[in-house]
Motif scaffolding. Structure first.
Motif, mmCIF file in Angstrom:
data_model
loop_
_atom_site.group_PDB
_atom_site.id
_atom_site.type_symbol
_atom_site.label_atom_id
_atom_site.label_comp_id
_atom_site.label_asym_id
_atom_site.label_seq_id
_atom_site.Cartn_x
_atom_site.Cartn_y
_atom_site.Cartn_z
ATOM 1 N N ARG A 187 32.637 40.980 39.571
ATOM 2 C CA ARG A 187 33.060 40.630 38.220
ATOM 3 C C ARG A 187 32.082 39.662 37.552
ATOM 4 O O ARG A 187 31.833 39.736 36.347
ATOM 5 C CB ARG A 187 34.460 40.007 38.269
ATOM 6 C CG ARG A 187 35.049 39.636 36.915
ATOM 7 C CD ARG A 187 36.496 39.229 37.078
ATOM 8 N NE ARG A 187 37.307 40.297 37.617
ATOM 9 C CZ ARG A 187 37.817 41.284 36.870
ATOM 10 N NH1 ARG A 187 37.584 41.338 35.570
ATOM 11 N NH2 ARG A 187 38.548 42.219 37.436
ATOM 12 N N TRP B 213 29.071 37.307 42.163
ATOM 13 C CA TRP B 213 30.238 36.826 42.887
ATOM 14 C C TRP B 213 31.496 37.422 42.259
ATOM 15 O O TRP B 213 31.505 37.829 41.099
ATOM 16 C CB TRP B 213 30.336 35.294 42.813
ATOM 17 C CG TRP B 213 29.221 34.575 43.471
ATOM 18 C CD1 TRP B 213 29.139 34.191 44.776
ATOM 19 C CD2 TRP B 213 28.010 34.133 42.850
ATOM 20 N NE1 TRP B 213 27.949 33.542 45.012
ATOM 21 C CE2 TRP B 213 27.235 33.491 43.844
ATOM 22 C CE3 TRP B 213 27.511 34.209 41.550
ATOM 23 C CZ2 TRP B 213 26.001 32.941 43.576
ATOM 24 C CZ3 TRP B 213 26.267 33.669 41.280
ATOM 25 C CH2 TRP B 213 25.525 33.037 42.289
ATOM 26 N N GLY B 214 32.552 37.443 43.037
ATOM 27 C CA GLY B 214 33.836 37.863 42.506
ATOM 28 C C GLY B 214 34.271 39.234 42.972
ATOM 29 O O GLY B 214 33.503 39.989 43.582
#
Length: 279
Positions: free
Chosen positions: A229, A233-234
């Motif tokens: 996202r 990261w994410g």
């Protein structure tokens, strides 16, 4: 499902293979170093098999593909990063030869043995890549390991797009920045960064594997790209690739050149109807 994970003996590939096996799938870890693969498999639970595959050697690719009777999902995960100018057994530049041409040949050699889908692990660095069809393997250009890696990752994206256009269910996944050992064969500053920085800033291998794991079971349109996202990261989300990764003319020309260089091609069986690309 029966799933092949290339490079499933370490890093993101190992986390991918472990999660798939734990979920009840039959997993084949395809890797260069059998003892390392067996050590990785011993840490996992479930139905796991280790087989030899060296993507930097087309004879190994063909031998592996010949040994496979059928597979539902092929996860083209293995990759190299940060190598000095190095040639594969077939004379390809190592990033292009391993990350793209080896996986291209593997996918085509398996062909209609693949019953469900193909997933290729790419990288956000594809945006920096440019495909040089006249010098794909760095015979005349001044070599840059970063440009070589980015070119190979752009090739992964174009390959997935072309597979989708040819009627193969295919997805691209991006792990983001990950605490993996992909820089193990690099030298100098990049090797130091891999050892001291990625481990602190990168996502854990299980988190980095989430995009690939989602791609294994998703019902999203063929050709979809799943990436973190927040870029590096994410949790993974559907992401619109840049225009350079969606160029149908370049994807077709790269396929034709890859088929010529590897002496491998895949003409999807006419009984399988094409699916519209999702990107």
């Amino acid at each position: 499902m029966r799933i092949i994970v290339t490079g499933g003996n370490s890093g993101i590939g190992k986390a991918t293979a472990a999660a798939l096996a734990a979920a009840g799938h039959s997993v084949v870890i395809a890797c260069r170093t059998i003892p390392k693969g067996e050590r990785a498999a011993a840490e996992m639970s479930g139905d796991i098999e280790v087989r030899h595959l060296d993507l930097a050697d087309l004879s190994s690719v063909r031998a592996f593909a010949d040994s496979v009777e059928t597979v539902d999902v092929l996860v083209n995960n293995a990759g190299v990063l940060g190598l000095p100018l190095t040639r594969t057994a077939d004379g390809f530049e190592a990033h292009m030869g391993t990350n793209h041409l080896g996986h291209f040949a593997l996918t085509c050699e398996l062909g209609d043995k693949i019953t469900d889908r193909v997933i290729s692990v790419s990288s956000a660095l594809y945006v920096l890549g440019r495909i040089h069809l006249d010098d794909l393997n760095w015979q005349t250009r001044e070599y840059s390991m970063w440009a070589a890696y980015a070119q190979s990752k752009l090739a992964n994206m174009l390959f997935i797009n072309e597979l989708a256009r040819r009627g193969v269910r295919a997805y691209a996944s991006d792990p983001g920045m990950a605490a993996s050992d992909i820089t193990r064969d690099s030298t100098g500053g990049l090797h130091w960064l891999g050892e001291h920085l990625l481990g602190h800033l990168g996502q854990s291998p299980p988190n980095a594997a989430r995009a690939t794991l989602q791609a294994v079971t998703t019902a999203l349109p063929s050709g979809t790209y799943l990436a973190p996202r927040f870029n590096q990261w994410g949790k993974p989300r559907v992401t619109q690739p840049r225009k350079i990764a969606r160029d149908p003319a370049m994807a077709r020309r790269l396929w034709e050149l890859s088929a010529q260089l590897t002496s491998c091609d895949w003409h999807k069986h006419p009984s399988n109807q094409p699916q519209a690309p999702g990107i």
